[in-house]
Design an enzyme around this catalytic site. Structure first.
Site, PDB file in Angstrom:
ATOM      1  N   ALA A  99      41.735  41.478  46.202  1.00 36.37           N
ATOM      2  CA  ALA A  99      42.607  40.446  46.749  1.00 36.37           C
ATOM      3  C   ALA A  99      42.326  39.142  46.023  1.00 36.37           C
ATOM      4  CB  ALA A  99      42.352  40.296  48.242  1.00 36.37           C
ATOM      5  N   GLY A 152      40.290  45.154  47.281  1.00 32.85           N
ATOM      6  CA  GLY A 152      41.636  45.618  47.608  1.00 32.85           C
ATOM      7  C   GLY A 152      42.229  46.521  46.537  1.00 32.85           C
ATOM      8  N   GLU A 164      41.022  49.833  47.316  1.00 30.95           N
ATOM      9  CA  GLU A 164      41.686  50.277  48.546  1.00 30.95           C
ATOM     10  C   GLU A 164      43.127  50.714  48.275  1.00 30.95           C
ATOM     11  OE1 GLU A 164      40.551  46.595  50.497  1.00 30.95           O
ATOM     12  OE2 GLU A 164      39.490  47.758  52.014  1.00 30.95           O
ATOM     13  N   GLU A 214      33.196  43.152  48.397  1.00 30.22           N
ATOM     14  CA  GLU A 214      33.548  42.073  49.327  1.00 30.22           C
ATOM     15  C   GLU A 214      32.319  41.393  49.927  1.00 30.22           C
ATOM     16  OE1 GLU A 214      35.062  45.038  49.177  1.00 30.22           O
ATOM     17  OE2 GLU A 214      37.206  44.842  49.593  1.00 30.22           O
TER      18      GLU A 214
HETATM   19  N1  CO8 Z   1      40.953  36.992  42.675  1.00 26.64           N
HETATM   20  C1  CO8 Z   1      41.381  35.959  41.909  1.00 26.64           C
HETATM   21  N2  CO8 Z   1      41.132  35.848  40.594  1.00 26.64           N
HETATM   22  C2  CO8 Z   1      40.411  36.829  40.020  1.00 26.64           C
HETATM   23  C3  CO8 Z   1      39.936  37.935  40.727  1.00 26.64           C
HETATM   24  C4  CO8 Z   1      40.235  38.000  42.124  1.00 26.64           C
HETATM   25  N3  CO8 Z   1      39.851  39.031  42.907  1.00 26.64           N
HETATM   26  N4  CO8 Z   1      39.242  38.725  39.883  1.00 26.64           N
HETATM   27  C5  CO8 Z   1      39.313  38.146  38.676  1.00 26.64           C
HETATM   28  N5  CO8 Z   1      40.010  36.991  38.749  1.00 26.64           N
HETATM   29  C6  CO8 Z   1      40.320  36.057  37.670  1.00 26.64           C
HETATM   30  C7  CO8 Z   1      39.087  35.246  37.295  1.00 26.64           C
HETATM   31  O1  CO8 Z   1      38.921  34.149  38.188  1.00 26.64           O
HETATM   32  C8  CO8 Z   1      39.432  34.818  35.879  1.00 26.64           C
HETATM   33  O2  CO8 Z   1      40.332  33.746  35.948  1.00 26.64           O
HETATM   34  P1  CO8 Z   1      40.168  32.505  34.902  1.00 26.64           P
HETATM   35  O3  CO8 Z   1      40.384  33.126  33.545  1.00 26.64           O
HETATM   36  O4  CO8 Z   1      41.266  31.568  35.306  1.00 26.64           O
HETATM   37  O5  CO8 Z   1      38.796  31.967  35.078  1.00 26.64           O
HETATM   38  C9  CO8 Z   1      40.196  36.022  35.351  1.00 26.64           C
HETATM   39  O6  CO8 Z   1      40.635  36.763  36.483  1.00 26.64           O
HETATM   40  C10 CO8 Z   1      39.331  36.934  34.506  1.00 26.64           C
HETATM   41  O7  CO8 Z   1      38.179  37.268  35.253  1.00 26.64           O
HETATM   42  P2  CO8 Z   1      36.684  37.119  34.678  1.00 26.64           P
HETATM   43  O8  CO8 Z   1      36.612  36.009  33.710  1.00 26.64           O
HETATM   44  O9  CO8 Z   1      35.756  37.060  35.853  1.00 26.64           O
HETATM   45  O10 CO8 Z   1      36.556  38.512  33.909  1.00 26.64           O
HETATM   46  P3  CO8 Z   1      35.244  39.372  33.648  1.00 26.64           P
HETATM   47  O11 CO8 Z   1      35.656  40.464  32.744  1.00 26.64           O
HETATM   48  O12 CO8 Z   1      34.109  38.497  33.263  1.00 26.64           O
HETATM   49  O13 CO8 Z   1      34.860  39.992  35.099  1.00 26.64           O
HETATM   50  C11 CO8 Z   1      35.313  41.101  37.182  1.00 26.64           C
HETATM   51  C12 CO8 Z   1      35.728  40.898  35.718  1.00 26.64           C
HETATM   52  C13 CO8 Z   1      33.949  41.786  37.287  1.00 26.64           C
HETATM   53  C14 CO8 Z   1      36.389  41.992  37.822  1.00 26.64           C
HETATM   54  C15 CO8 Z   1      35.262  39.729  37.901  1.00 26.64           C
HETATM   55  O14 CO8 Z   1      36.459  39.008  37.641  1.00 26.64           O
HETATM   56  C16 CO8 Z   1      35.107  39.828  39.391  1.00 26.64           C
HETATM   57  O15 CO8 Z   1      34.036  40.066  39.884  1.00 26.64           O
HETATM   58  N6  CO8 Z   1      36.218  39.616  40.147  1.00 26.64           N
HETATM   59  C17 CO8 Z   1      36.180  39.593  41.574  1.00 26.64           C
HETATM   60  C18 CO8 Z   1      36.076  40.977  42.158  1.00 26.64           C
HETATM   61  C19 CO8 Z   1      36.010  40.939  43.669  1.00 26.64           C
HETATM   62  O16 CO8 Z   1      35.151  40.338  44.254  1.00 26.64           O
HETATM   63  N7  CO8 Z   1      36.980  41.608  44.299  1.00 26.64           N
HETATM   64  C20 CO8 Z   1      37.049  41.688  45.739  1.00 26.64           C
HETATM   65  C21 CO8 Z   1      37.935  40.593  46.265  1.00 26.64           C
HETATM   66  S1  CO8 Z   1      37.946  40.572  48.067  1.00 26.64           S
HETATM   67  C22 CO8 Z   1      39.055  41.766  48.481  1.00 26.64           C
HETATM   68  O17 CO8 Z   1      39.589  42.446  47.656  1.00 26.64           O
HETATM   69  C23 CO8 Z   1      39.321  41.905  49.936  1.00 26.64           C
HETATM   70  C24 CO8 Z   1      40.279  43.041  50.159  1.00 26.64           C
HETATM   71  C25 CO8 Z   1      41.194  42.729  51.258  1.00 26.64           C
HETATM   72  C26 CO8 Z   1      42.223  43.773  51.413  1.00 26.64           C
HETATM   73  C27 CO8 Z   1      43.232  43.839  50.304  1.00 26.64           C
HETATM   74  C28 CO8 Z   1      44.332  44.784  50.628  1.00 26.64           C
HETATM   75  C29 CO8 Z   1      44.979  45.460  49.450  1.00 26.64           C
END
Ligand code: CO8
Length: 259
Positions: free
Chosen positions: A66, A110, A113, A133
């Site tokens: 998400a 998500g 999921e 999460e």
């Molecule tokens: N939300 C918003 N932006 C994101 C997300 C995210 N989940 N994941 C990545 N991005 C963005 C980054 O902020 C970055 O943006 P910018 O270039 O503007 O700085 C861009 O995508 C590229 O990401 P990274 O630079 O971090 O890329 P890396 O290759 O270094 O890392 C990762 C990739 C490991 C995937 C890393 O981006 C990461 O850890 N992302 C977050 C993952 C996470 O925590 N996901 C869980 C989110 S909570 C959730 O999903 C709750 C579910 C609720 C239900 C949903 C129902 C379908």
């Protein structure tokens, strides 16, 4: 219908392909994307030409979860009042035709999921699954704590949900989360071949099979077996049951009418 967060196309005239398309955010899921995903799924589900749907992302990310930049602004009263997630994030559950997730790269939170809401997952060798999460001070909110243990058992599910570690494609296949692992450059070919195979099957039998397998996760064994038998009996009223059996006995290819 034009979509801003999806690329939608038809393959072989019978498979609907939906690619999540927010590349800058690694396909992070927001309400707009999930609304559009729901609309695209509904449209393919209602289209008589379509027999199977593939949901995919990019080579780098199926979906990284998400959208955290949106969630960071929410309070309890916001999410509770607006039914955040249950409002529009589970449209996949109401799709009656088979849906395959073709997953490359990150399928996190998500994203994992959504993949698990599909009927089965074909993973590229670079796929990574996780429910991270907990690192954000929350827990999975779209079925991760329920579908993951059903898919891979309690111990591995707890490990992933509590430590936030990612599972690679090979481990995911061993654990039963994905049905097959293929080279990245073969992912769409494999997913489309599977989808075309399914689309060519008698439609009502495919829909009944999906409904019946899904019933296994909602009911006890006796109820599930009873449900299966009712659907099994019902299929004897279809043209494709007659055609499939006659064709087998006549040693000729079946011509299904999907009726
Ligand atoms: N939300 C918003 N932006 C994101 C997300 C995210 N989940 N994941 C990545 N991005 C963005 C980054 O902020 C970055 O943006 P910018 O270039 O503007 O700085 C861009 O995508 C590229 O990401 P990274 O630079 O971090 O890329 P890396 O290759 O270094 O890392 C990762 C990739 C490991 C995937 C890393 O981006 C990461 O850890 N992302 C977050 C993952 C996470 O925590 N996901 C869980 C989110 S909570 C959730 O999903 C709750 C579910 C609720 C239900 C949903 C129902 C379908």
């Amino acid at each position: 219908m034009p979509y801003e967060t999806l690329q939608v196309r038809t393959e072989a005239g019978k498979v609907g392909v939906i690619a999540l398309n927010r590349p800058k955010q690694l396909n992070a899921l927001n309400d707009q994307l999930m609304d559009e995903l729901g609309a695209a799924l509904k449209a393919f589900d209602a289209d008589d030409a379509i027999g199977c749907i593939v949901v995919t992302g990019s080579e780098k990310a199926f979906a990284a979860g998400a959208d955290i930049s949106v969630m960071t602004k929410y309070s309890f009263s916001d999410v509770f009042r607006t039914e955040y997630i249950s409002r529009n994030w589970e449209a996949l559950r109401s799709v009656r035709k088979p849906v395959i997730a073709a997953v490359a790269g990150f399928a996190l939170g998500g994203g994992c999921e959504v993949a698990m809401m599909c009927d089965f997952i074909i993973a590229a060798e670079n796929a990574k699954f996780g429910q991270p999460e907990i690192k954000l001070g929350i827990i999975p909110g779209a079925g991760g704590t329920q579908r993951l243990p059903r898919a891979i058992g309690k111990s591995k599910a707890m490990d992933m949900v509590l430590t936030s570690r990612m599972m690679d494609a090979q481990e995911a296949e061993r654990a039963g989360l994905v049905s097959r692992v293929v080279p990245l450059d073969k992912l769409m070919d494999e997913a489309l071949a599977a989808a075309i195979t399914i689309a060519d099957m008698p439609r009502l039998a495919a829909m009944a099979a999906k409904e019946s397998v899904n019933r296994a996760f909602e009911s006890g064994l006796s109820d599930g077996v009873w449900y299966e038998r009712r659907l099994f009996h019902a299929l004897f009223s279809t043209a494709d049951q007659e055609e499939g059996m006659e064709a087998f006995l006549a040693k000729r290819p079946a011509q299904f009418s999907h009726r």
